[in-house]
Design an enzyme around this catalytic site. Structure first.
Site, PDB file in Angstrom:
ATOM      1  N   LYS A 109     110.723 105.139 -15.721  1.00  0.00           N
ATOM      2  CA  LYS A 109     110.331 104.224 -15.128  1.00  0.00           C
ATOM      3  C   LYS A 109     108.948 104.323 -14.465  1.00  0.00           C
ATOM      4  CE  LYS A 109     112.085 105.740 -10.664  1.00  0.00           C
ATOM      5  NZ  LYS A 109     112.714 105.646  -9.204  1.00  0.00           N
ATOM      6  N   LYS A 156     105.209 107.144  -9.140  1.00  0.00           N
ATOM      7  CA  LYS A 156     104.037 107.623  -8.646  1.00  0.00           C
ATOM      8  C   LYS A 156     104.045 109.276  -9.237  1.00  0.00           C
ATOM      9  CE  LYS A 156     104.862 105.273  -4.481  1.00  0.00           C
ATOM     10  NZ  LYS A 156     105.845 105.313  -3.465  1.00  0.00           N
ATOM     11  N   LYS A 210     115.015 114.197  -9.218  1.00  0.00           N
ATOM     12  CA  LYS A 210     113.806 114.971  -8.552  1.00  0.00           C
ATOM     13  C   LYS A 210     114.099 116.236  -8.490  1.00  0.00           C
ATOM     14  CE  LYS A 210     111.645 111.508  -5.997  1.00  0.00           C
ATOM     15  NZ  LYS A 210     112.378 110.323  -5.193  1.00  0.00           N
TER      16      LYS A 210
HETATM   17  P1  TYM Z   1     110.679 103.322  -2.522  1.00  0.00           P
HETATM   18  O1  TYM Z   1     109.718 103.164  -1.711  1.00  0.00           O
HETATM   19  O2  TYM Z   1     110.936 104.284  -3.728  1.00  0.00           O
HETATM   20  O3  TYM Z   1     110.850 101.897  -3.739  1.00  0.00           O
HETATM   21  C1  TYM Z   1     110.594 100.658  -2.929  1.00  0.00           C
HETATM   22  C2  TYM Z   1     111.101  99.818  -4.001  1.00  0.00           C
HETATM   23  O4  TYM Z   1     110.391  99.609  -5.447  1.00  0.00           O
HETATM   24  C3  TYM Z   1     111.460  99.710  -6.335  1.00  0.00           C
HETATM   25  N1  TYM Z   1     110.867 100.316  -7.619  1.00  0.00           N
HETATM   26  C4  TYM Z   1     110.856  99.734  -8.807  1.00  0.00           C
HETATM   27  N2  TYM Z   1     111.498  98.713  -9.031  1.00  0.00           N
HETATM   28  C5  TYM Z   1     111.142  98.383 -10.457  1.00  0.00           C
HETATM   29  N3  TYM Z   1     110.694  99.110 -11.344  1.00  0.00           N
HETATM   30  C6  TYM Z   1     110.009 100.240 -10.881  1.00  0.00           C
HETATM   31  N4  TYM Z   1     109.501 101.020 -11.800  1.00  0.00           N
HETATM   32  C7  TYM Z   1     110.090 100.650  -9.433  1.00  0.00           C
HETATM   33  N5  TYM Z   1     109.965 101.860  -8.827  1.00  0.00           N
HETATM   34  C8  TYM Z   1     110.263 101.695  -7.605  1.00  0.00           C
HETATM   35  C9  TYM Z   1     112.540 100.397  -5.742  1.00  0.00           C
HETATM   36  O5  TYM Z   1     113.725 100.113  -6.319  1.00  0.00           O
HETATM   37  C10 TYM Z   1     112.367 100.037  -4.404  1.00  0.00           C
HETATM   38  O6  TYM Z   1     113.310  98.667  -4.070  1.00  0.00           O
HETATM   39  N6  TYM Z   1     115.401 104.135  -1.452  1.00  0.00           N
HETATM   40  C11 TYM Z   1     114.368 103.122  -1.228  1.00  0.00           C
HETATM   41  C12 TYM Z   1     113.965 102.663   0.139  1.00  0.00           C
HETATM   42  C13 TYM Z   1     115.108 102.289   0.966  1.00  0.00           C
HETATM   43  C14 TYM Z   1     115.866 101.021   0.859  1.00  0.00           C
HETATM   44  C15 TYM Z   1     116.828 101.202   2.362  1.00  0.00           C
HETATM   45  C16 TYM Z   1     115.761  99.955   0.384  1.00  0.00           C
HETATM   46  C17 TYM Z   1     115.352 103.169   2.066  1.00  0.00           C
HETATM   47  N7  TYM Z   1     116.435 102.366   2.816  1.00  0.00           N
HETATM   48  C18 TYM Z   1     117.526 100.078   2.478  1.00  0.00           C
HETATM   49  C19 TYM Z   1     116.828  98.926   0.474  1.00  0.00           C
HETATM   50  C20 TYM Z   1     117.670  99.023   1.536  1.00  0.00           C
HETATM   51  C21 TYM Z   1     113.090 103.165  -2.291  1.00  0.00           C
HETATM   52  O7  TYM Z   1     113.424 103.350  -3.471  1.00  0.00           O
HETATM   53  O8  TYM Z   1     112.184 103.008  -1.882  1.00  0.00           O
END
Ligand code: TYM
Length: 326
Positions: free
Chosen positions: A194, A197, A114
């Site tokens: 990956k 957004k 980031k």
């Molecule tokens: P976020 O909103 O960025 O992503 C949500 C989920 O989508 C998965 N993801 C992907 N999986 C496969 N390929 C991709 N290109 C890809 N892009 C996103 C992420 O791995 C995620 O599972 N940090 C977390 C949010 C969070 C969380 C938690 C998750 C906050 N607290 C506690 C589990 C447990 C996240 O990445 O959100």
């Protein structure tokens, strides 16, 4: 008592199929297995670590809950709630901050990425993985369905659990990740990165129309070979499409390659676009029904918060007691 599953998703912009395959689809499968107590939440506090407009935030939160419901999470089987409704998340994160070194956080790849992308880091962005550990450990979760990009954050949650247990006595189980076969959905325009957004051109959004999906998959970067194949290291573009097809058809990459033996890339891409469109159409239709009833959505997360709050309060009280606070 059934083992607890916890996962969260940030309300920041429209979801893409990486989010769907990495977290949502798996979460629905775990819910349907009937073997777990499933807790899924909207990580609104996490979403404040990157730029946002306050006037758009509540619609984004409601939008995510609607997406989760439309994709098959069922409030009769899973608990859905909003992170900031449970004050104990941030409370526990503060305590965990004191057990986490700067070095551990400095090693986090997502943070470094980031910053490399040009985001001016705030303290919250740096501390993001500690809040995530609190989200998981507050409920003593055993399993966490996430995309592979979150593996390192999950590892930190395990480290924090271990450190706490060692210092203050056995309290937290070490949570395990649940990953899809595809692990990471890659960008259609740059399959070495990956799907994210931050690179809209390579994203298939859950809101995309069949026409858009066909255009984007049609333009997806592949290679100069002719046969559909699976070799993520040397042929990332076509392998990513095979992975996407495999995930959406609940099949293995090898079976997909076999199915399209002798087909041109164009034919395979056409079939992949159709498959993805069909699934997303179902979700979009359900979403447009669900979003008509905002009151019901609020009721669901209100009820969700009521059911998880006592668990969160109990864990925080146990932690405060163990670390010697009065
Ligand atoms: P976020 O909103 O960025 O992503 C949500 C989920 O989508 C998965 N993801 C992907 N999986 C496969 N390929 C991709 N290109 C890809 N892009 C996103 C992420 O791995 C995620 O599972 N940090 C977390 C949010 C969070 C969380 C938690 C998750 C906050 N607290 C506690 C589990 C447990 C996240 O990445 O959100």
């Amino acid at each position: 008592m059934k083992p607890i599953i916890v996962s969260g998703i940030k309300p920041s912009g429209v979801l893409h199929i990486g989010n769907y395959l990495g977290m949502i689809k798996q979460s629905v499968d775990l819910q349907e297995s009937g073997k777990y107590s499933c807790l899924y939440f909207v990580a609104d506090y996490h979403s404040l670590t990157t730029g946002y407009k306050p006037e758009e935030k509540s619609a984004e939160v409601m939008g995510i809950i609607t997406d989760l419901l439309a994709a098959g999470l069922d409030p009769k089987k899973s608990i859905l709630f909003v992170q900031s409704h449970i004050l104990e998340h941030a409370n526990l994160a503060w305590i965990f901050n004191t057990l986490t070194s700067m070095g551990q956080l400095e090693r986090m790849v997502e943070y470094k990425e980031k910053v490399a992308e040009g985001q001016v880091p705030n303290a919250g962005l740096f501390d993001y993985p500690v809040l995530m550990a609190a989200d998981i450990l507050l409920y003593k979760a055993r399993k966490v369905p996430v995309g592979e990009d979150q593996r390192q954050h999950l590892e930190l949650a395990r480290d924090i659990a271990r450190t706490f247990n060692k210092k203050f006595g056995e309290t937290f189980p070490e949570p395990e990740g649940v990953f899809t076969k595809a692990l990471r959905v890659m960008s259609l325009s740059d399959p070495k990165k990956k799907m994210s957004k931050t690179m809209p051109a390579g994203c298939l959004y859950l809101t995309d129309s069949p026409k858009k999906i066909a255009e984007k998959i049609g333009a997806a970067v592949t290679d100069s070979q002719k046969e559909v194949g699976y070799d993520p290291k040397n042929r990332p573009g076509i392998s990513n499409l095979v992975n996407i097809y495999a995930e959406f058809s609940d099949d293995t990459p090898a079976a997909v390659v076999k199915k399209f033996q002798g087909a041109s890339y164009k034919e395979f891409k056409g079939a992949a676009a159709e498959l993805v469109s069909e699934k997303l159409r179902e979700i979009q239709e359900r979403k447009s029904e669900i979003e008509k009833n905002k009151k019901e959505i609020m009721r669901i997360v209100g009820e969700g918060a009521e059911s998880v709050r006592p668990v969160a309060q109990k864990t925080l009280a146990e932690v405060k007691n163990k670390i010697g606070l009065v």
